[in-house]
Motif scaffolding. Structure first.
Motif, PDB file in Angstrom:
ATOM      1  N   GLN A  35       0.830  -1.195   0.000  1.00 13.88           N
ATOM      2  CA  GLN A  35       0.000   0.000   0.000  1.00 13.88           C
ATOM      3  C   GLN A  35       0.870   1.252   0.000  1.00 13.88           C
ATOM      4  O   GLN A  35       0.579   2.241   0.681  1.00 13.88           O
ATOM      5  CB  GLN A  35      -0.922  -0.003   1.216  1.00 13.88           C
ATOM      6  N   PRO A  92      -1.114   1.519   4.632  1.00 13.10           N
ATOM      7  CA  PRO A  92      -1.160   2.560   3.606  1.00 13.10           C
ATOM      8  C   PRO A  92      -0.224   3.736   3.856  1.00 13.10           C
ATOM      9  O   PRO A  92      -0.235   4.336   4.940  1.00 13.10           O
ATOM     10  CB  PRO A  92      -2.633   2.993   3.630  1.00 13.10           C
ATOM     11  N   LEU A 133      -6.047   3.565  -3.436  1.00 10.90           N
ATOM     12  CA  LEU A 133      -5.743   2.571  -2.404  1.00 10.90           C
ATOM     13  C   LEU A 133      -6.718   1.402  -2.464  1.00 10.90           C
ATOM     14  O   LEU A 133      -6.318   0.238  -2.297  1.00 10.90           O
ATOM     15  CB  LEU A 133      -5.778   3.218  -1.020  1.00 10.90           C
TER      16      LEU A 133
END
Length: 244
Positions: free
Chosen positions: A8, A126, A235
């Protein structure tokens, strides 16, 4: 350095005014996202609830990553806006005026590698970096290159090499976008009034062969060459891709 990966991890690159910071506007659960602001406290162009940290020393970023790693259950993601200003800050504080510039430039490269190959990987969730672009003439190949400017030993490969997903923010006419018909692109009434849209470019085209846009094979179809400039959308697409 860690041998793991972070699926991510995204670099959002672009020229000034093309929508890099605006692309963060739809991030979900913003109160669970750390936002490292390296650009002299510049405000984001939208109301937000990010955990905003104004960076005045590059090593603060490493420290915030360490804190995030220790408290993974309390945070969803980390944004650093921008990596360009972060590395320029390092140069100003620790390279220029150094008594040993050779060692200082070595530390400059090592700092970046520690950030990307250790902190980002150990964080494992992320992670978004923004970066400014610069056009540069390749005098050997006689063609224009568009890349994130970086100095020292890192210049050879470029910082884009540390990312598996690099998108570029663009302002593209609707006539051009209609050639693709991306399912990840929404044309609004405002876009139609303006005649253009701010987008992410996800794949190289014949007009942009000098850019360093990249993604794993199969992540984006030809139709998805241009998508909404929306980091949350990006994402989510990465999550779907890596989930198989």
């Amino acid at each position: 350095m860690s041998n793991e990966t972070n699926d991510q991890l995204v670099l959002v690159s672009g020229f000034s005014g093309t929508g890099k910071s605006a692309s963060l506007r739809n991030i979900r659960n913003q109160e669970r996202w750390l936002y490292n602001n390296t650009e002299a406290g510049k405000r984001l162009p939208f109301a937000n609830k990010f955990l905003n940290k104004r960076i005045s020393d590059p090593y603060e970023v490493l420290g915030y990553f360490d804190q995030a790693i220790e408290n993974k259950d309390k945070l969803d993601g980390i944004i650093t806006d921008s990596i360009t200003f972060l590395m320029e800050m390092y140069e100003s504080k620790y390279v220029l005026g150094s008594n040993d510039t050779q060692k200082a430039w070595g530390n400059f490269a090592q700092y970046f590698k520690e950030l990307m190959q250790d902190k980002v990987v150990l964080w494992g969730k992320p992670t978004i970096f923004t970066a400014h672009l610069l056009d540069k003439l390749d005098t050997v190949k006689h063609e224009m290159k568009t890349e994130v400017p970086i100095k020292g030993a890192l210049k050879n490969n470029g910082i884009e090499a540390y990312f598996s997903t690099v998108v570029s923010t663009k302002r593209v006419s609707l006539l051009e976008l209609e050639k693709y018909g991306s399912d990840l692109l929404t044309i609004t009434d405002e876009d139609r009034e303006l005649g253009f849209k701010h987008v992410f470019q996800t794949r190289i085209t014949k007009e942009t062969t000098g850019e360093r846009i990249r993604a794993p094979m199969g992540m984006f179809t030809r139709e998805q060459t241009y998508i909404d400039n929306d980091c949350q959308l990006l994402l989510d697409h990465l999550t779907k891709f890596y989930a198989g």
